[in-house]
Design a protein around this motif. Structure first.
Motif, PDB file in Angstrom:
ATOM      1  N   ASN A 174      -4.180   7.062  -1.707  1.00 23.10           N
ATOM      2  CA  ASN A 174      -3.346   5.869  -1.657  1.00 23.10           C
ATOM      3  C   ASN A 174      -3.603   4.957  -2.848  1.00 23.10           C
ATOM      4  O   ASN A 174      -4.670   5.017  -3.458  1.00 23.10           O
ATOM      5  CB  ASN A 174      -3.629   5.095  -0.368  1.00 23.10           C
ATOM      6  CG  ASN A 174      -3.316   5.891   0.868  1.00 23.10           C
ATOM      7  OD1 ASN A 174      -2.725   6.968   0.812  1.00 23.10           O
ATOM      8  ND2 ASN A 174      -3.736   5.395   2.018  1.00 23.10           N
TER       9      ASN A 174
ATOM     10  N   ASP B 259       0.870  -1.167   0.000  1.00 27.23           N
ATOM     11  CA  ASP B 259       0.000   0.000   0.000  1.00 27.23           C
ATOM     12  C   ASP B 259       0.911   1.221   0.000  1.00 27.23           C
ATOM     13  O   ASP B 259       1.801   1.337   0.847  1.00 27.23           O
ATOM     14  CB  ASP B 259      -0.895   0.019   1.235  1.00 27.23           C
ATOM     15  CG  ASP B 259      -1.957  -1.068   1.188  1.00 27.23           C
ATOM     16  OD1 ASP B 259      -2.547  -1.262   0.100  1.00 27.23           O
ATOM     17  OD2 ASP B 259      -2.187  -1.726   2.217  1.00 27.23           O
TER      18      ASP B 259
ATOM     19  N   ARG C 253       1.219   5.376   0.118  1.00 24.27           N
ATOM     20  CA  ARG C 253       0.581   6.639   0.494  1.00 24.27           C
ATOM     21  C   ARG C 253       1.145   7.759  -0.361  1.00 24.27           C
ATOM     22  O   ARG C 253       2.318   7.740  -0.712  1.00 24.27           O
ATOM     23  CB  ARG C 253       0.871   6.967   1.961  1.00 24.27           C
ATOM     24  CG  ARG C 253       0.391   5.936   2.946  1.00 24.27           C
ATOM     25  CD  ARG C 253       0.820   6.241   4.378  1.00 24.27           C
ATOM     26  NE  ARG C 253       2.203   6.669   4.554  1.00 24.27           N
ATOM     27  CZ  ARG C 253       3.253   5.859   4.610  1.00 24.27           C
ATOM     28  NH1 ARG C 253       3.109   4.561   4.466  1.00 24.27           N
ATOM     29  NH2 ARG C 253       4.463   6.341   4.797  1.00 24.27           N
ATOM     30  N   ASP C 254       0.295   8.735  -0.651  1.00 23.43           N
ATOM     31  CA  ASP C 254       0.809   9.907  -1.345  1.00 23.43           C
ATOM     32  C   ASP C 254       1.682  10.685  -0.367  1.00 23.43           C
ATOM     33  O   ASP C 254       1.325  10.853   0.801  1.00 23.43           O
ATOM     34  CB  ASP C 254      -0.337  10.791  -1.838  1.00 23.43           C
ATOM     35  CG  ASP C 254       0.149  11.744  -2.912  1.00 23.43           C
ATOM     36  OD1 ASP C 254       0.424  11.267  -4.027  1.00 23.43           O
ATOM     37  OD2 ASP C 254       0.277  12.946  -2.628  1.00 23.43           O
TER      38      ASP C 254
ATOM     39  N   SER D 217       5.723   3.539   0.388  1.00 23.10           N
ATOM     40  CA  SER D 217       5.251   2.398   1.183  1.00 23.10           C
ATOM     41  C   SER D 217       5.664   2.554   2.631  1.00 23.10           C
ATOM     42  O   SER D 217       6.476   3.408   2.979  1.00 23.10           O
ATOM     43  CB  SER D 217       5.854   1.105   0.628  1.00 23.10           C
ATOM     44  OG  SER D 217       7.232   1.012   0.968  1.00 23.10           O
TER      45      SER D 217
ATOM     46  N   LYS E 284       4.607   8.270  -4.328  1.00 22.95           N
ATOM     47  CA  LYS E 284       3.825   7.308  -3.568  1.00 22.95           C
ATOM     48  C   LYS E 284       4.842   6.494  -2.787  1.00 22.95           C
ATOM     49  O   LYS E 284       5.817   6.002  -3.351  1.00 22.95           O
ATOM     50  CB  LYS E 284       3.011   6.390  -4.482  1.00 22.95           C
ATOM     51  CG  LYS E 284       2.010   7.104  -5.361  1.00 22.95           C
ATOM     52  CD  LYS E 284       0.845   7.676  -4.599  1.00 22.95           C
ATOM     53  CE  LYS E 284      -0.194   8.232  -5.556  1.00 22.95           C
ATOM     54  NZ  LYS E 284      -1.227   8.992  -4.889  1.00 22.95           N
TER      55      LYS E 284
ATOM     56  N   GLU F 292      -2.737   0.685  -4.188  1.00 22.83           N
ATOM     57  CA  GLU F 292      -2.165  -0.625  -3.908  1.00 22.83           C
ATOM     58  C   GLU F 292      -1.375  -1.022  -5.135  1.00 22.83           C
ATOM     59  O   GLU F 292      -1.864  -0.904  -6.264  1.00 22.83           O
ATOM     60  CB  GLU F 292      -3.254  -1.659  -3.644  1.00 22.83           C
ATOM     61  CG  GLU F 292      -2.670  -3.047  -3.361  1.00 22.83           C
ATOM     62  CD  GLU F 292      -3.724  -4.108  -3.218  1.00 22.83           C
ATOM     63  OE1 GLU F 292      -4.108  -4.392  -2.061  1.00 22.83           O
ATOM     64  OE2 GLU F 292      -4.169  -4.637  -4.252  1.00 22.83           O
TER      65      GLU F 292
END
Length: 116
Positions: A109, A35, A37-38, A46, A44, A111
């Motif tokens: 976010n 996953d 996150r911004d 992890s 992005k 995946e």
């Protein structure tokens, strides 16, 4: 070496990995689903990877460009940039997305599944 990145189970792109210890160590972890996150409106990122990557021989830092897969050693995470950013100490280049990095320039976010 090429790897595949599948974003939110829909969009698949390839990436060409660097020939360095950290990239080889990262590829050895695949397949992997993370996953992301911004972070800072340019990447992005992890959470912590399953193991610490070998960064021997890596430069002290890196100035990331859009499309680059990187390892931020101080946090032991993966960061994929969708915009250019400033130099960061402890950032190690792992590879580059083949094609347009805008696939990650989406709100919130994502995946991501990474495979060989």
């Amino acid at each position: 070496m090429k790897i595949m990145l599948t974003i939110n189970g829909k969009t698949t792109v390839t990436a060409t990995m660097e020939d360095n210890a950290a990239a080889r160590d990262f590829v050895s972890l695949l397949p992997l689903t993370l996953d992301l996150r911004d972070f800072a409106g340019s990447e992005k990122a992890s959470g912590s990877l399953p193991k610490t990557l070998n960064t021997s021989g890596a430069p002290a830092g890196h100035k990331p460009e859009a499309g680059e897969l990187t390892h931020y050693a101080p946090w032991n995470n993966l960061a994929i940039f969708y915009k250019d950013d400033s130099y960061a100490r402890g950032l190690v280049l792992l590879g580059r997305i083949d094609g347009n990095p805008d696939v990650l320039n989406v709100p919130g976010n994502v995946e991501i599944s990474l495979t060989k």
